[in-house]
Design a protein around this motif. Structure first.
Motif, mmCIF file in Angstrom:
data_model
loop_
_atom_site.group_PDB
_atom_site.id
_atom_site.type_symbol
_atom_site.label_atom_id
_atom_site.label_comp_id
_atom_site.label_asym_id
_atom_site.label_seq_id
_atom_site.Cartn_x
_atom_site.Cartn_y
_atom_site.Cartn_z
ATOM 1 N N THR A 150 48.357 33.286 6.783
ATOM 2 C CA THR A 150 47.359 34.027 7.547
ATOM 3 C C THR A 150 47.297 35.463 7.044
ATOM 4 O OG1 THR A 150 47.993 32.663 9.428
ATOM 5 C CG2 THR A 150 46.632 34.557 9.890
ATOM 6 N N SER A 151 46.105 36.028 7.051
ATOM 7 C CA SER A 151 45.916 37.370 6.506
ATOM 8 C C SER A 151 46.600 38.423 7.388
ATOM 9 C CB SER A 151 44.429 37.688 6.392
ATOM 10 O OG SER A 151 43.867 37.767 7.690
ATOM 11 N N PRO A 152 47.043 39.513 6.792
ATOM 12 C CA PRO A 152 47.682 40.580 7.582
ATOM 13 C C PRO A 152 46.730 41.246 8.574
ATOM 14 C CG PRO A 152 48.169 40.861 5.234
ATOM 15 C CD PRO A 152 47.164 39.759 5.365
ATOM 16 N N GLU A 153 45.432 41.274 8.261
ATOM 17 C CA GLU A 153 44.460 41.872 9.175
ATOM 18 C C GLU A 153 44.418 41.105 10.493
ATOM 19 O OE1 GLU A 153 43.531 40.991 5.991
ATOM 20 O OE2 GLU A 153 43.720 43.007 5.135
ATOM 21 N N PHE A 154 44.500 39.782 10.391
ATOM 22 C CA PHE A 154 44.494 38.959 11.609
ATOM 23 C C PHE A 154 45.688 39.309 12.492
ATOM 24 C CE2 PHE A 154 46.126 35.177 13.770
ATOM 25 C CZ PHE A 154 45.066 34.917 14.619
ATOM 26 N N TRP A 155 46.873 39.389 11.882
ATOM 27 C CA TRP A 155 48.073 39.692 12.664
ATOM 28 C C TRP A 155 48.032 41.118 13.216
ATOM 29 C CZ3 TRP A 155 50.146 35.751 14.511
ATOM 30 C CH2 TRP A 155 50.292 34.573 13.777
ATOM 31 N N THR A 156 47.395 42.041 12.501
ATOM 32 C CA THR A 156 47.252 43.407 13.005
ATOM 33 C C THR A 156 46.377 43.415 14.258
ATOM 34 O OG1 THR A 156 47.468 44.248 10.756
ATOM 35 C CG2 THR A 156 46.547 45.741 12.393
ATOM 36 N N SER A 157 45.274 42.664 14.214
ATOM 37 C CA SER A 157 44.396 42.617 15.391
ATOM 38 C C SER A 157 45.088 41.931 16.574
ATOM 39 C CB SER A 157 43.089 41.905 15.058
ATOM 40 O OG SER A 157 43.329 40.533 14.780
ATOM 41 N N VAL A 158 45.846 40.876 16.300
ATOM 42 C CA VAL A 158 46.579 40.202 17.378
ATOM 43 C C VAL A 158 47.607 41.146 17.993
ATOM 44 C CG1 VAL A 158 48.265 38.366 17.843
ATOM 45 C CG2 VAL A 158 46.224 37.865 16.522
ATOM 46 N N ASN A 159 48.298 41.908 17.157
ATOM 47 C CA ASN A 159 49.297 42.850 17.664
ATOM 48 C C ASN A 159 48.660 43.957 18.489
ATOM 49 O OD1 ASN A 159 51.368 41.442 16.492
ATOM 50 N ND2 ASN A 159 51.410 42.679 14.643
ATOM 51 N N GLU A 160 47.476 44.452 18.055
ATOM 52 C CA GLU A 160 46.787 45.486 18.823
ATOM 53 C C GLU A 160 46.338 44.960 20.181
ATOM 54 O OE1 GLU A 160 43.654 46.815 16.291
ATOM 55 O OE2 GLU A 160 44.984 48.035 15.044
ATOM 56 N N GLN A 161 45.825 43.722 20.209
ATOM 57 C CA GLN A 161 45.428 43.125 21.490
ATOM 58 C C GLN A 161 46.629 42.988 22.421
ATOM 59 O OE1 GLN A 161 43.587 39.431 20.517
ATOM 60 N NE2 GLN A 161 41.706 40.368 19.745
ATOM 61 N N GLN A 162 47.746 42.550 21.866
ATOM 62 C CA GLN A 162 48.947 42.410 22.684
ATOM 63 C C GLN A 162 49.422 43.772 23.197
ATOM 64 O OE1 GLN A 162 50.324 39.776 23.854
ATOM 65 N NE2 GLN A 162 52.041 40.821 24.814
ATOM 66 N N LEU A 163 49.289 44.796 22.373
ATOM 67 C CA LEU A 163 49.684 46.140 22.787
ATOM 68 C C LEU A 163 48.817 46.638 23.936
ATOM 69 C CD1 LEU A 163 51.464 48.616 22.246
ATOM 70 C CD2 LEU A 163 49.726 49.385 20.631
ATOM 71 N N THR A 164 47.501 46.435 23.846
ATOM 72 C CA THR A 164 46.626 46.874 24.938
ATOM 73 C C THR A 164 46.912 46.089 26.217
ATOM 74 O OG1 THR A 164 44.881 45.382 24.182
ATOM 75 C CG2 THR A 164 44.787 47.666 23.415
#
Length: 146
Positions: free
Chosen positions: A82-96
């Motif tokens: 999976t691309s790193p951008e996908f995991w970055t967006s998932v991590n940001e959603q989890q952070l919010t």
């Protein structure tokens, strides 16, 4: 009746013990007292496995990719991961989400019940009832009074 059973129980225990003993001693094979020495030499499984592992290590060292080279396995893993951008967006959603949960938790833990006014004489409330006021004493409130 208990007296009659005692000899029978003793006999069954004796038979059971003797069966166990005969089984225990019958499991041994009768062979001569020759000492059986393990096989010696370079054809034992230990030496065979050692030689095979040595060949595998030499082959790996010879054909393994160098540290700077791109190996086929590395390319394949990069293609199917999976691309790193996908995991970055998932991590940001989890952070919010976790920030919202923290704010809600702080709000709930700091909540206080509303202050209660306790009247010393509750019968005094009846004096403020609009039905007990004589006509003309209460001033009209609203647009009709203008």
């Amino acid at each position: 009746m208990v007296v009659n059973r005692a000899p029978a129980l003793a006999r069954t225990r004796h038979l059971r013990n003797s069966k166990i003993l005969t089984r225990r001693f019958s499991s041994h094979t009768a062979h001569s007292r020759e000492d059986v020495l393990p096989e010696t030499g370079f054809f034992t499984p230990f030496w065979r496995n050692t030689i095979l592992l040595s060949f595998a290590a030499v082959a790996f060292y010879k054909w393994a990719p160098r540290p700077g080279e791109e190996a086929f396995l590395t390319k394949w893993l990069a293609h199917h991961s999976t691309s790193p951008e996908f995991w970055t967006s998932v991590n940001e959603q989890q952070l919010t989400r976790s920030q919202h949960m923290t704010v809600n938790t702080v709000l709930q833990t700091s909540a206080r019940r509303p202050g209660m006014v306790r009247y010393r004489y509750p019968q005094m409330l009846e004096q403020g009832s609009p039905h007990l006021q004589p006509v003309g004493v209460a001033s009209p409130v609203g647009k009709e009074s203008e």
